[in-house]
Motif scaffolding. Structure first.
Motif, short mmCIF file in Angstrom:
data_model
loop_
_atom_site.label_atom_id
_atom_site.label_comp_id
_atom_site.label_asym_id
_atom_site.label_seq_id
_atom_site.Cartn_x
_atom_site.Cartn_y
_atom_site.Cartn_z
N ASN A 93 0.80 -1.22 0.00
CA ASN A 93 0.00 0.00 0.00
C ASN A 93 0.84 1.28 0.00
N CYS A 94 2.16 1.14 0.16
CA CYS A 94 3.03 2.31 0.03
C CYS A 94 3.56 2.48 -1.39
N GLY A 95 3.32 1.50 -2.26
CA GLY A 95 3.63 1.66 -3.68
C GLY A 95 5.10 1.64 -4.04
N THR A 96 5.93 1.05 -3.18
CA THR A 96 7.37 1.05 -3.42
C THR A 96 7.86 -0.13 -4.23
N GLY A 97 6.97 -1.06 -4.58
CA GLY A 97 7.38 -2.25 -5.31
C GLY A 97 7.74 -3.42 -4.42
N SER A 98 7.62 -3.25 -3.10
CA SER A 98 7.89 -4.34 -2.16
C SER A 98 6.83 -4.30 -1.07
N THR A 99 6.97 -5.20 -0.08
CA THR A 99 6.04 -5.21 1.05
C THR A 99 6.74 -4.89 2.37
N ALA A 100 7.96 -4.38 2.28
CA ALA A 100 8.67 -3.96 3.49
C ALA A 100 8.09 -2.64 3.99
N ASN A 101 7.90 -2.52 5.30
CA ASN A 101 7.38 -1.28 5.87
C ASN A 101 8.30 -0.12 5.52
N VAL A 102 7.69 1.06 5.32
CA VAL A 102 8.41 2.24 4.86
C VAL A 102 8.49 3.23 6.02
N LEU A 103 9.69 3.42 6.59
CA LEU A 103 9.84 4.20 7.82
C LEU A 103 10.03 5.68 7.59
N VAL A 104 10.32 6.09 6.37
CA VAL A 104 10.44 7.52 6.04
C VAL A 104 9.67 7.77 4.75
N PRO A 105 9.10 8.96 4.56
CA PRO A 105 8.36 9.25 3.33
C PRO A 105 9.22 9.00 2.10
N THR A 106 8.68 8.22 1.17
CA THR A 106 9.42 7.78 0.00
C THR A 106 8.68 8.18 -1.26
N LEU A 107 9.41 8.76 -2.21
CA LEU A 107 8.81 9.20 -3.47
C LEU A 107 8.32 8.01 -4.27
N ILE A 108 7.09 8.11 -4.77
CA ILE A 108 6.47 7.03 -5.54
C ILE A 108 6.57 7.36 -7.03
N ASP A 109 6.88 6.36 -7.80
CA ASP A 109 7.11 6.54 -9.24
C ASP A 109 5.77 6.61 -9.98
N ILE A 110 5.31 7.83 -10.23
CA ILE A 110 4.12 8.08 -11.05
C ILE A 110 4.55 9.03 -12.16
N PRO A 111 4.32 8.69 -13.42
CA PRO A 111 4.95 9.42 -14.53
C PRO A 111 4.40 10.82 -14.80
N VAL A 112 3.29 11.19 -14.21
CA VAL A 112 2.69 12.50 -14.46
C VAL A 112 2.34 13.15 -13.12
N PRO A 113 2.20 14.48 -13.08
CA PRO A 113 1.83 15.15 -11.83
C PRO A 113 0.46 14.70 -11.34
N VAL A 114 0.30 14.65 -10.03
CA VAL A 114 -0.93 14.20 -9.37
C VAL A 114 -1.61 15.40 -8.73
N ARG A 115 -2.96 15.40 -8.74
CA ARG A 115 -3.70 16.51 -8.15
C ARG A 115 -4.46 16.13 -6.88
N LYS A 116 -4.66 14.80 -6.63
CA LYS A 116 -5.37 14.38 -5.42
C LYS A 116 -4.90 12.99 -5.03
N VAL A 117 -4.76 12.77 -3.70
CA VAL A 117 -4.40 11.46 -3.17
C VAL A 117 -5.37 11.07 -2.06
N ILE A 118 -5.53 9.75 -1.88
CA ILE A 118 -6.41 9.28 -0.82
C ILE A 118 -6.00 7.87 -0.41
N CYS A 119 -6.12 7.57 0.89
CA CYS A 119 -5.82 6.25 1.42
C CYS A 119 -7.10 5.53 1.82
N GLY A 120 -7.19 4.24 1.48
CA GLY A 120 -8.12 3.34 2.11
C GLY A 120 -7.42 2.66 3.27
N ALA A 121 -8.05 1.65 3.86
CA ALA A 121 -7.46 1.00 5.02
C ALA A 121 -6.09 0.43 4.69
#
Length: 346
Positions: A311-339
């Motif tokens: 759910n952190c989108g890093t390509g693995s399932t290891a917990n992410v302890l610091v904010p990590t840039l996600i590879d999305i090829p175009v600018p994003v205007r809105k983000v949202i989390c589910g559970a």
């Protein structure tokens, strides 16, 4: 439009169900375009989208009718629910709500704890308008594990369902709903809820907390010096966005929910979310059950926290302890989390 994370109920809207998607996947074949989206909501395993034309679409988990389709079958694609003109949508674990342009409140999904309706009905499978004891337009809805809190434009907060930490507030005897009013609070500007705690932003810009505090969910000494523009909450941690584009987080940190490794598992002192450069300003952020996503003003997306389902989108399932840039090829205007999943809209 991109989605990643848990997809066991097809909540990502990709047209299929799978245990997880560990990196952002483009949404194709959906019945709406990104530019047509009015609002979105992501819940325990279901996703809601309302368009500017007034139509409501839903996909994913539907065991309690939380998709609003009148049945209890999961949907692997976004299905049309109807035309309601919703301007705001909200999704809990297995519940949903929408607010119309006139401020009317509609609810659907689980009602096991009377959190959205009258006693004796386990679920409400279609969007149904409910009347609160106080008239006037509704401003916001937030869901706890067994309750729903409704913020009125008047600044009052009504809480429906099973909420043990509000037992000292009397039930509204004149109502058919199991409902309480937080009558002793000053005018409330914003409210969010974890599984068993609530965070309120009052009219005098104070942050007040109620409920469980065993993981530091209560903010220490209201210690946010900047004006707060938005509150967010996960299950056992919470956060706020300030007018200066800074995110502060507090509460449980056993999976890195606060965006940093910590010597302790929780902190009631607010932790500033640290990105790659201190001068980076944030436009928005969202908290899932135990992970988070932030959006910079230039459209970049960062994720952190629990990552069991990718759910952190890093390509693995290891917990992410610091904010990590996600590879999305175009600018994003809105983000949202589910559970346990995340969505980004370009």
């Amino acid at each position: 439009m991109y989605a990643w994370g848990a997809n066991s109920h097809a909540q990502l809207g990709l047209g299929y169900a799978t245990e997880q998607c560990e990196s952002p996947q483009p949404l194709t074949g959906v019945p709406f375009r990104a530019g047509e989206i009015e609002c979105v909501a992501a819940g325990g395993g279901h996703t809601l989208v309302a368009t500017v034309g007034g139509r409501l679409y839903a996909c994913g988990w539907n065991n309690r009718g939380q998709l609003g389709l009148g049945h209890a079958n999961d949907c692997v694609r976004f299905e049309p629910v109807g035309e309601f003109g919703f301007k705001r949508l909200y999704a809990g674990w297995d519940t949903s709500a929408g607010i119309s342009a006139s401020g009317d409140l509609y609810v659907w999904g689980s009602n096991v704890w009377q959190q959205i309706g009258e006693a004796g009905v386990k679920s409400i499978p279609k969007p149904t308008r409910i009347e609160l004891p106080e008239g006037g337009p509704v401003a916001k809805v937030t869901f706890g594990l067994q309750y729903m809190a409704v913020l009125m434009e008047s600044g009052k907060v009504w809480v429906l369902g099973k909420c043990k930490f509000l037992a000292d507030y009397p039930l509204e005897v004149a109502s058919k709903l199991a409902i309480r009013c937080l009558w002793d609070r000053s005018s409330v500007r914003d409210v969010v809820s974890g599984d068993n705690h609530m965070v309120l932003l009052t009219g005098d810009r104070r942050i007040e907390c109620l409920g469980d505090n065993k993981h530091g969910q209560w903010l220490a000494d209201n210690s946010i010096s900047e004006d707060v523009t938005k509150l967010e909450s996960g299950w056992t941690h919470s956060g706020c966005l300030t007018v200066n584009g800074t995110v502060h987080l507090w509460g449980r940190n056993n999976y890195g929910q606060l965006g940093r490794p910590a010597p302790t598992a929780s902190s009631s002192a607010p932790q500033k979310l640290q990105l790659e450069a201190d001068q980076m300003e944030l436009k928005d952020f969202s908290l899932g059950s135990q992970h988070g996503v932030a959006l910079t003003r230039d459209g970049r997306v960062y994720c952190w926290g629990w990552n069991e389902h990718g759910n952190c989108g890093t390509g693995s399932t290891a917990n992410v302890l610091v904010p990590t840039l996600i590879d999305i090829p175009v600018p994003v205007r809105k983000v949202i989390c589910g559970a346990g999943y995340t969505m980004a809209f370009t």
